[in-house]
Write a protein that holds these residues in place. Structure first.
Motif, PDB file in Angstrom:
ATOM      1  N   GLY A 154      -6.598   1.987   2.627  1.00  0.00           N
ATOM      2  CA  GLY A 154      -5.231   1.451   2.678  1.00  0.00           C
ATOM      3  C   GLY A 154      -4.480   1.802   3.950  1.00  0.00           C
ATOM      4  N   ASN A 178       0.828  -1.217   0.000  1.00  0.00           N
ATOM      5  CA  ASN A 178       0.000   0.000   0.000  1.00  0.00           C
ATOM      6  C   ASN A 178       0.854   1.257   0.000  1.00  0.00           C
ATOM      7  OD1 ASN A 178      -2.526   1.531   0.159  1.00  0.00           O
ATOM      8  ND2 ASN A 178      -1.794   2.028   2.199  1.00  0.00           N
ATOM      9  N   ASN A 220       0.797   3.844  -2.993  1.00  0.00           N
ATOM     10  CA  ASN A 220       0.465   5.250  -2.755  1.00  0.00           C
ATOM     11  C   ASN A 220       1.524   6.151  -3.363  1.00  0.00           C
ATOM     12  OD1 ASN A 220      -1.818   4.611  -1.342  1.00  0.00           O
ATOM     13  ND2 ASN A 220      -1.033   5.159   0.676  1.00  0.00           N
ATOM     14  N   LYS A 249       0.898   6.264  -6.962  1.00  0.00           N
ATOM     15  CA  LYS A 249      -0.338   7.000  -7.295  1.00  0.00           C
ATOM     16  C   LYS A 249      -0.206   8.497  -7.046  1.00  0.00           C
ATOM     17  CE  LYS A 249      -3.404   4.548  -4.848  1.00  0.00           C
ATOM     18  NZ  LYS A 249      -4.699   4.118  -4.299  1.00  0.00           N
TER      19      LYS A 249
HETATM   20 MG   LIG Z   1      -3.504   3.458  -0.666  1.00  0.00          MG
END
Ligand SMILES: [Mg+2]
Ligand SMILES: Nc1ncnc2c1ncn2[C@@H]1O[C@H](COP(=O)(O)OP(=O)(O)OP(=O)(O)O)[C@@H](O)[C@H]1O
Length: 371
Positions: A326, A254, A258, A261
């Protein structure tokens, strides 16, 4: 001879009602018919530290609803329940149960009314959290469902004979169903992590090997997003922590996802592992950092990032397929592993998420160290 509970109940040394008041799990206080405090249990001191036998109840608790209920309770057949909103010394919600003790002749100094309290503040907070959680989860599911409905209707009507449109719509349906599947998976992970938060993990995990795996697993995703993923793996080569591999993998997947992203464009994500040797009474720990070159997170959001469904920018996160669960999952897993999560962010420069875990043993390339 020592006084036994039996003696107390028999009333040989102490009136038995005092024993009962002391044994009540909630804060409890006994007053006489004139409102004078006769006795209270130790729990009451947390709620009303000034309460003492001999003082009038109205001097301690200045809540008109309660005093009024005490007056009425004398003649009531059933115990009375009053909800109190106390503001002093702190805002809290209390529930008071006022029960009249049956006596033939109410006299000063004789127990007449028992008041027990229950602090409802936490219970109400939890009820609110649960309600918010269900509202958020339903909202997150409703959004893809609503678009699926529109797509199906379009396929049944205007697009029924349009082959090209049908392909496009089917692809959109796949995206929406994956989104729902992901949300359900995340909700289940969150529930599992929450339920296990108090059970210490039994297995052992080599953090270096785990992050090698995370790095390799996410390399294709980073590549597809034009991001560069680097793992800086120092000596020692093996760092063992007590943990569950699948859970720890979820944490770092995660954090790195992240980074991909929400990182910069082009993204640059650096994972680093550092062993913090024993110092000043602190045992050996390992710090795993995931740093990105994104736009950073305004400081007022940082303490809230681990709340369920919390997103700095809901639309941006949703576009990237995020549900905002998350980091809530990360928090539970890290705390179960007796670790810490810290978040550092500089606007315009990027963010660093660091997980610190206690080390069981570690070994360098050429010789063993620690145990
Ligand atoms: Mg996340
Ligand atoms: N590296 C980061 N840089 C900037 N913002 C971040 C970063 N990591 C997390 N955030 C912010 O924190 C929010 C919560 O992160 P979290 O991982 O819980 O949710 P998500 O990534 O949006 O969704 P999910 O993890 O469920 O796919 C994100 O929506 C984003 O706003």
């Amino acid at each position: 001879m020592a006084m036994t509970n039996y003696d107390r109940i028999e009333g040989r040394h102490e009136p038995s009602w005092r024993v009962v008041v002391d044994a009540l799990p909630d804060p409890a206080i006994m007053i006489d018919a004139t409102g004078v405090i006769l006795h209270h249990n130790p729990q009451l001191a947390d709620l009303y530290p000034r309460a003492r036998p001999g003082l009038s109840i109205s001097a301690i608790i200045r809540i008109p609803e309660l005093l009024q209920a005490i007056d009425q309770a004398r003649d009531a057949e059933q115990p009375m329940v009053v909800q109190l909103h106390d503001r002093v010394p702190v805002t809290r919600r209390l529930s008071a149960i006022i029960s009249a003790i049956a006596t033939d002749e109410p006299r000063a100094g004789t127990p007449a009314i028992l008041i027990t309290f229950r602090d409802m503040t936490d219970q109400e907070k939890h009820a609110k959290m649960r309600a918010d959680f269900i509202a958020n989860a339903s909202h997150e599911l409703r959004t893809p469902l609503a678009s699926l409905k529109v797509i199906v209707e379009t396929l049944q009507g205007p697009a029924s004979n349009d082959t090209a449109a049908r392909e496009r719509f089917l692809a959109m349906m796949t995206t929406q169903t994956s989104r729902m599947t992901r949300l359900i998976d995340d909700l289940l992970s969150l529930q599992r992590a929450e339920m296990k938060a108090h059970l210490p993990p039994r297995d052992r995990v080599d953090i270096c090997e785990l992050l090698d795996w995370v790095n390799q697993s996410l390399e294709p995703l980073a590549h597809a997003n034009g991001a560069e993923l680097t793992l800086v793996r120092p000596e020692p080569v093996e760092v063992w922590v007590r943990g569950e591999r699948e859970e720890l993998a979820q944490v770092f997947l995660n954090l790195v996802q992240n980074g991909i992203k929400y990182g910069g464009n082009p993204g640059k994500i650096d994972i680093s592992i550092n062993v913090l040797p024993e110092a000043a009474g602190r045992p050996t720990r390992v710090a795993i950092s995931v740093a990105d070159n994104g736009e950073g997170i305004p400081s007022e959001h940082i303490p809230r990032l681990t709340e369920r469904f919390y997103r700095v920018n809901v639309v941006a996160s949703r576009e990237k397929g995020g549900t905002g669960l998350g980091l809530a999952i990360v928090k539970y897993i890290v705390s179960r592993h007796r670790g810490e999560l810290s978040i550092d962010s500089t606007i315009g420069a990027g963010s660093i998420f660091t997980v610190t875990l206690p080390v069981v043993s570690w070994a360098q390339k050429d010789h063993a160290a620690g145990n």
